[in-house]
Scaffold this motif. Structure first.
Motif, PDB file in Angstrom:
ATOM      1  N   THR A  43       0.829  -1.194   0.000  1.00  0.00           N
ATOM      2  CA  THR A  43       0.000   0.000   0.000  1.00  0.00           C
ATOM      3  C   THR A  43       0.869   1.252   0.000  1.00  0.00           C
ATOM      4  OG1 THR A  43      -0.136  -0.127   2.417  1.00  0.00           O
ATOM      5  CG2 THR A  43      -1.962  -1.072   1.150  1.00  0.00           C
ATOM      6  N   ALA A  60      -4.056   1.063  -2.766  1.00  0.00           N
ATOM      7  CA  ALA A  60      -3.308  -0.123  -3.145  1.00  0.00           C
ATOM      8  C   ALA A  60      -2.259   0.272  -4.188  1.00  0.00           C
ATOM      9  CB  ALA A  60      -4.240  -1.181  -3.719  1.00  0.00           C
ATOM     10  N   GLU A  63       1.370  -5.662  -4.291  1.00  0.00           N
ATOM     11  CA  GLU A  63       0.782  -6.934  -3.909  1.00  0.00           C
ATOM     12  C   GLU A  63       0.839  -7.115  -2.395  1.00  0.00           C
ATOM     13  OE1 GLU A  63      -0.782  -8.723  -6.165  1.00  0.00           O
ATOM     14  OE2 GLU A  63      -0.176  -7.182  -7.595  1.00  0.00           O
ATOM     15  N   GLY A  65      -1.896  -8.748   1.156  1.00  0.00           N
ATOM     16  CA  GLY A  65      -3.239  -8.864   1.701  1.00  0.00           C
ATOM     17  C   GLY A  65      -3.891  -7.524   1.981  1.00  0.00           C
ATOM     18  N   ALA A  67      -3.268  -4.628   0.601  1.00  0.00           N
ATOM     19  CA  ALA A  67      -3.563  -3.988  -0.690  1.00  0.00           C
ATOM     20  C   ALA A  67      -4.813  -4.593  -1.315  1.00  0.00           C
ATOM     21  CB  ALA A  67      -2.370  -4.136  -1.631  1.00  0.00           C
ATOM     22  N   ASP A  68      -4.961  -5.896  -1.200  1.00  0.00           N
ATOM     23  CA  ASP A  68      -6.154  -6.549  -1.745  1.00  0.00           C
ATOM     24  C   ASP A  68      -7.416  -6.068  -1.037  1.00  0.00           C
ATOM     25  OD1 ASP A  68      -4.577  -7.981  -3.494  1.00  0.00           O
ATOM     26  OD2 ASP A  68      -4.546  -9.803  -2.271  1.00  0.00           O
ATOM     27  N   ARG A  69      -7.326  -5.847   0.279  1.00  0.00           N
ATOM     28  CA  ARG A  69      -8.498  -5.364   1.019  1.00  0.00           C
ATOM     29  C   ARG A  69      -8.853  -3.930   0.617  1.00  0.00           C
ATOM     30  NH1 ARG A  69      -6.159  -8.857   4.887  1.00  0.00           N
ATOM     31  NH2 ARG A  69      -4.828  -7.244   5.822  1.00  0.00           N
ATOM     32  N   ARG A  71      -8.276  -2.656  -2.361  1.00  0.00           N
ATOM     33  CA  ARG A  71      -8.877  -2.773  -3.691  1.00  0.00           C
ATOM     34  C   ARG A  71     -10.331  -3.235  -3.595  1.00  0.00           C
ATOM     35  NH1 ARG A  71      -3.667  -5.062  -4.910  1.00  0.00           N
ATOM     36  NH2 ARG A  71      -2.476  -3.619  -6.242  1.00  0.00           N
ATOM     37  N   ALA A  72     -10.601  -4.192  -2.720  1.00  0.00           N
ATOM     38  CA  ALA A  72     -11.970  -4.682  -2.568  1.00  0.00           C
ATOM     39  C   ALA A  72     -12.884  -3.577  -2.051  1.00  0.00           C
ATOM     40  CB  ALA A  72     -11.998  -5.884  -1.624  1.00  0.00           C
TER      41      ALA A  72
END
Length: 279
Positions: A43, A60, A63, A65, A67-69, A71-72
């Motif tokens: 992030t 984000a 790569e 976890g 960053a994925d949250r 993005r979601a």
């Protein structure tokens, strides 16, 4: 075991375009830090620093976890994504709460002497620990690095986060969990609205139908479905001076008879912002 939590440390604002969000907050009269990145999480951020708390614009950038949250979250909307609670002992609080031990986190901070690493111990809290609000614990290991000269001086006179408001279906039913986090009787109820006294900054839990009682005009733009954090109140030195800055920068806002400034989510990355004169 006693709580080591001292109050709100910072508020996480998830955004899609970090540089565009930074410009939005500059237009609102805030001074931003240099851009930072969390190599461990994928992030990147800008921060708005106050004397004892701050805002974090988070996006984000790689790569991981976290960053994925982000993005979601931003796939649905921008805005208030999480609260971070300051702790003097992250490991002890994690043990007390029965959650996973904190991990190490760092980010480079630009200083007059060159880039320096700010270091933290941080732990995400499970949803049932702070129901209705995504949250973290954070222990600052290098607090002096985060507040470089000029970073806490804002054109709008901002001084601190007064409160954050979250929409939830059943505020009263969530009180025991919040008392377990902060300490006995940390939460109080007025009708169906709950006020959580964190030690530094308030958290309000309210039903969607009660939002306009806390924040008149906040429901003029359709708020997200609960659970969701939707509003933030900032203490400023002088609302008259803050209003002049907003006018000069072309920001639309309203004021009430007491001088409270209200800024719609469309002007502030999805957040209903109030500005009040600090006491």
């Amino acid at each position: 075991m006693r709580s080591h939590i001292t109050g709100l440390d910072h508020v996480i604002i998830a955004v899609r375009d970090l540089d565009a969000a930074a410009e939005t907050f500059r237009t609102l009269g805030f001074t931003l830090t240099s851009r930072g990145s969390h190599a461990e999480w994928g992030t990147a951020n800008y921060c708005v620093m106050f004397d004892s708390d701050y805002l974090e614009l988070l996006a984000a950038a790689g790569e991981g976890g976290p960053a994925d949250r982000v993005r979601a979250f931003t796939a649905q909307r921008e805005g208030l994504m999480g609260l971070v609670f300051a702790t003097e002992n992250a490991e002890a609080d994690c043990l007390r709460l029965g959650v996973e031990a904190p991990g190490n986190l760092s980010r480079a901070v630009a200083t007059a002497q060159g880039a320096t690493m700010a270091r933290f111990k941080a732990a995400p809290l499970p949803p049932d620990t702070t129901p209705g609000v995504g949250s973290f614990l954070c222990q600052h290991l290098t607090p002096e690095i985060l507040r470089q000269p000029g970073w806490t001086e804002h054109a709008n006179g901002a001084r601190a986060v007064a409160s954050v408001t979250a929409l939830v279906a059943d505020p009263i039913g969530l009180m025991p969990a919040w008392d377990s986090l902060i300490g006995p009787a940390a939460s109080t109820a007025t009708d169906e609205t709950v006020t959580i006294h964190t030690g530094k900054g308030l958290v309000f839990l309210c039903r969607p139908e009660d939002l306009d009682q806390l924040h008149p005009e906040a429901d003029e733009e359709e708020p997200p479905a609960p659970p969701a954090m939707v509003a933030m109140t900032i203490k400023v030195a002088d609302t008259e001076a803050a209003a002049r800055v907003l006018n000069a920068n072309g920001v639309a806002f309203s004021r009430d008879a007491a001088g409270t400034i209200r800024i719609a989510p469309s002007e502030a990355c999805g957040i209903f912002i109030e500005m009040i004169t600090s006491s």
